[in-house]
Design an enzyme around this catalytic site. Structure first.
Site, PDB file in Angstrom:
ATOM      1  N   LYS A 194       0.489  -1.115  -0.034  1.00  0.00           N
ATOM      2  CA  LYS A 194       0.037  -0.477  -0.144  1.00  0.00           C
ATOM      3  C   LYS A 194       0.587   1.647   0.057  1.00  0.00           C
ATOM      4  O   LYS A 194       1.322   1.591   0.737  1.00  0.00           O
ATOM      5  CB  LYS A 194      -0.891   0.137   1.215  1.00  0.00           C
ATOM      6  CG  LYS A 194      -1.467   1.278   0.870  1.00  0.00           C
ATOM      7  CD  LYS A 194      -2.584   1.541   2.211  1.00  0.00           C
ATOM      8  CE  LYS A 194      -2.062   3.153   3.155  1.00  0.00           C
ATOM      9  NZ  LYS A 194      -1.852   4.033   2.398  1.00  0.00           N
ATOM     10  N   GLU A 268      10.304   0.447  10.430  1.00  0.00           N
ATOM     11  CA  GLU A 268      11.268   1.281   9.930  1.00  0.00           C
ATOM     12  C   GLU A 268      10.573   2.680   9.895  1.00  0.00           C
ATOM     13  O   GLU A 268       9.436   3.064   9.670  1.00  0.00           O
ATOM     14  CB  GLU A 268      11.639   0.737   8.928  1.00  0.00           C
ATOM     15  CG  GLU A 268      12.265  -0.220   8.571  1.00  0.00           C
ATOM     16  CD  GLU A 268      13.703  -0.334   8.325  1.00  0.00           C
ATOM     17  OE1 GLU A 268      14.305   0.351   9.646  1.00  0.00           O
ATOM     18  OE2 GLU A 268      14.333  -1.318   8.730  1.00  0.00           O
ATOM     19  N   CYS A 303      14.661  10.090   6.781  1.00  0.00           N
ATOM     20  CA  CYS A 303      14.604   9.489   8.441  1.00  0.00           C
ATOM     21  C   CYS A 303      15.544   9.402   8.584  1.00  0.00           C
ATOM     22  O   CYS A 303      16.232   9.381  10.100  1.00  0.00           O
ATOM     23  CB  CYS A 303      13.760   7.705   8.236  1.00  0.00           C
ATOM     24  SG  CYS A 303      14.511   7.053   7.138  1.00  0.00           S
ATOM     25  N   GLU A 405      11.378  15.782  15.083  1.00  0.00           N
ATOM     26  CA  GLU A 405      12.400  15.006  13.504  1.00  0.00           C
ATOM     27  C   GLU A 405      11.242  15.643  12.912  1.00  0.00           C
ATOM     28  O   GLU A 405       9.592  16.448  12.474  1.00  0.00           O
ATOM     29  CB  GLU A 405      11.456  13.628  13.195  1.00  0.00           C
ATOM     30  CG  GLU A 405      12.257  13.546  11.532  1.00  0.00           C
ATOM     31  CD  GLU A 405      11.090  12.283  11.820  1.00  0.00           C
ATOM     32  OE1 GLU A 405      10.433  11.517  12.036  1.00  0.00           O
ATOM     33  OE2 GLU A 405      12.571  11.496  10.802  1.00  0.00           O
TER      34      GLU A 405
END
Ligand code: NAD
Length: 504
Positions: A194, A268, A303, A405
């Site tokens: 997806k 992840e 990331c 982040e």
């Protein structure tokens, strides 16, 4: 619909305005279909402030049911093939991806806003490498024999898990699909993948290429919303593993839901990655390496971005001068323009989120804005979701810009004097994905690398993942490993022990 999709990406690139009303179907059991209940989502391009460029099906739980059932039906025969068959299929897919590389790259640039020259083309090249790598290790999905005496045959088999759901993010959709799809397939699993809502188009084209070489149902690509289609995949009783890449927030939810039914997951997730510079590291390569590590070429939407620069006070000024100059020279602009080093932020929400972080950084007492700042409010860059490279100096480690982040082109810099302090600062985060250490003293660099809490540390270089390496995070950056042979074996197979009594 049952139609093929041969020229659709070319249409998209050449004439965005002509295709607004076009619905691009998704791949389910070898067929190109709409969502069963007819739901659709608009796909927009960040290069032009969210202009609609296509529509895709918004699949519901019933579409997930159909896709999982198709994957389940296809799995035994796929797993029963000699490994050469799976290897050959992946190798052929790699060749076809390579043949259509430019199309995939241009579609990625349009879809994600990542600059064609610096990001989208290299991403497709990595995708090709990943398919070839996993094609090459197909025969390594094998077990062991225990020396248990002449009367016993005691051996293990590496068996596929069954049906794997892959839930993908928007920032590097092809590369991250390449971490999961060839690895799961080569081990004999079938899949339902997806894409993220914001970047489904390049993955639909990848599915089209894969489908030429795979039996129906082996790979299904469902477009849809995370909370609907993604959630249905995670909760589906017949999905044997969920391989998720995305935010820590959604990853936590995925782990909870899959954990409830004891389904294995790999996660992840996010990162706030330190780059430690020792005084002896300053040479011609350092600034280029730091620049790569920032991932500003991908608007910092990575990331593994080395977004916290921890630089020794003795070389702080020299490093800052060099880095600010290089970052300031980056050309920000239309992702499809060959001149652009850096493209656009994926959507309005992310664009505004990054802007709020910059505003927050600017308001901190004692902060030094060394480069960039708030996005341009007029001129060509104001026509898309463009941020400019931004560097904050003299950043206190407890500020939000140093802890959270940002997922934008924002670097925070904190000087240090003592190595223990540098390591404490590096580890002072809930994340543990990637890190970078720069020193010409290898002993010092490695000692430091070993003390950093991260799944991946690079020494004296700042590039991206390389084929075959172990990749994954610790702490709240996730669990499980991908990209390598070992990651494939651990992540996409289970071990079955068979003990046999042999007659004399
Ligand atoms: P996201 O978590 O919002 O979405 C990721 C995927 O999860 C999308 O496909 C989305 O549709 C789906 N999703 C959303 N809600 C869901 C739910 N309730 N159930 C199941 N699926 C759901 O992340 P994003 O915004 O697409 O990507 C950015 C984030 O991903 C950043 O935090 C980044 O650090 C992280 N990321 C990590 C890696 C890595 O390898 N560690 C790589 C790329 C991105």
């Amino acid at each position: 619909m049952g139609n093929t999709v041969g020229t659709r990406s070319a249409d998209l690139i050449d004439g965005v305005a002509d295709v607004r009303s076009q619905l691009y179907p998704m791949l389910l059991d070898g067929q190109w279909v709409e969502a069963q209940e007819g739901g659709e989502s608009e796909v927009t391009t960040p290069a032009r402030r969210g202009e609609v460029i296509a529509r895709v099906p918004a699949s519901g739980a019933n579409d997930v049911d159909r896709a999982v059932a198709a994957a389940r039906r296809a799995q035994p025969a796929w797993a029963a093939e000699h490994f050469k068959v799976r290897s050959r299929a992946l190798a052929r897919i790699a060749d076809d991806i390579e043949a259509r590389a430019e199309e995939l790259a241009r579609l990625t640039a349009l879809d994600t806003g990542n600059a064609l020259r610096t990001q989208a083309r290299p991403e497709v090249a990595t995708l090709v490498d990943l398919f070839r790598y996993f094609a090459g290790v197909a025969g390594e999905v094998k077990g062991t024999v225990l020396p248990a005496g002449e009367g016993q045959l005691q051996y293990t088999r590496r068996e596929p898990l069954g049906v794997v759901a892959a839930i993908l993010p928007w920032n590097s959709p092809l590369m991250i699909a390449g971490f999961k799809i060839p690895a799961a397939l080569v081990a004999g699993n079938t899949m339902v993948a997806k894409p993220a809502e914001d970047a489904p188009l390049s993955l639909l084209l990848l599915a089209e290429i894969c489908q030429e070489h795979l039996p129906p149902g082996v790979l299904n690509m469902l477009t849809g919303r995370g909370r609907v289609c993604g959630n249905a995949l995670v909760e589906h009783a017949d999905v044997d593993k969920v391989s998720f890449t995305g935010s820590t927030e959604v990853g936590r939810l995925v782990a909870q839901q899959a954990g409830h039914r004891l389904a294995p997951t790999s996660l992840e997730l996010g990162g706030k990655n330190p780059a430690i510079v020792f005084p002896d590291a300053v040479d011609d390569d350092l600034i280029d390496g730091l620049l790569l590590a920032t991932r500003f070429h991908r608007q910092g939407q990575s990331c593994t971005s080395g977004s916290r620069l921890l630089v020794h006070a003795d070389v702080h000024d020299e490093v800052m001068d060099g880095l600010v100059k290089k970052l300031g020279d980056l050309v920000v602009g239309d992702p499809l323009d060959e001149a652009s080093d850096m493209g656009a932020i994926i959507n309005e929400t992310q664009f505004c989120g990054v802007r709020d972080y910059i505003a927050d950084g600017c308001s901190q007492p004692g902060v030094k804005l060394a480069l960039g700042g708030l996005p341009p409010s007029d001129g060509p860059l104001s026509e898309g979701y463009y941020h400019v490279p931004t560097v904050f100096d003299a950043v206190e480690p407890n500020w939000r810009i140093a802890r959270e982040e940002i997922f934008g082109p924002v670097l925070v810099v904190t000087p240090w004097r003592d190595v223990d302090e540098a390591i404490r600062l590096a580890n002072d985060t809930n994340y543990g994905l990637a890190a970078f250490v720069w020193s010409s003293d290898l002993n010092r660099a490695l000692t430091t690398a070993h003390r950093i809490e991260a799944g991946w540390v690079q020494v004296n270089q700042g590039g991206g993942q390389v084929i075959g390496q172990s990749y994954g995070g610790v702490k709240q950056s996730g669990m499980g490993r991908e990209v390598s042979l070992e990651g494939m074996l651990e992540g996409f197979t289970h071990t079955k022990q068979v003990n046999v009594r042999l007659s004399a």
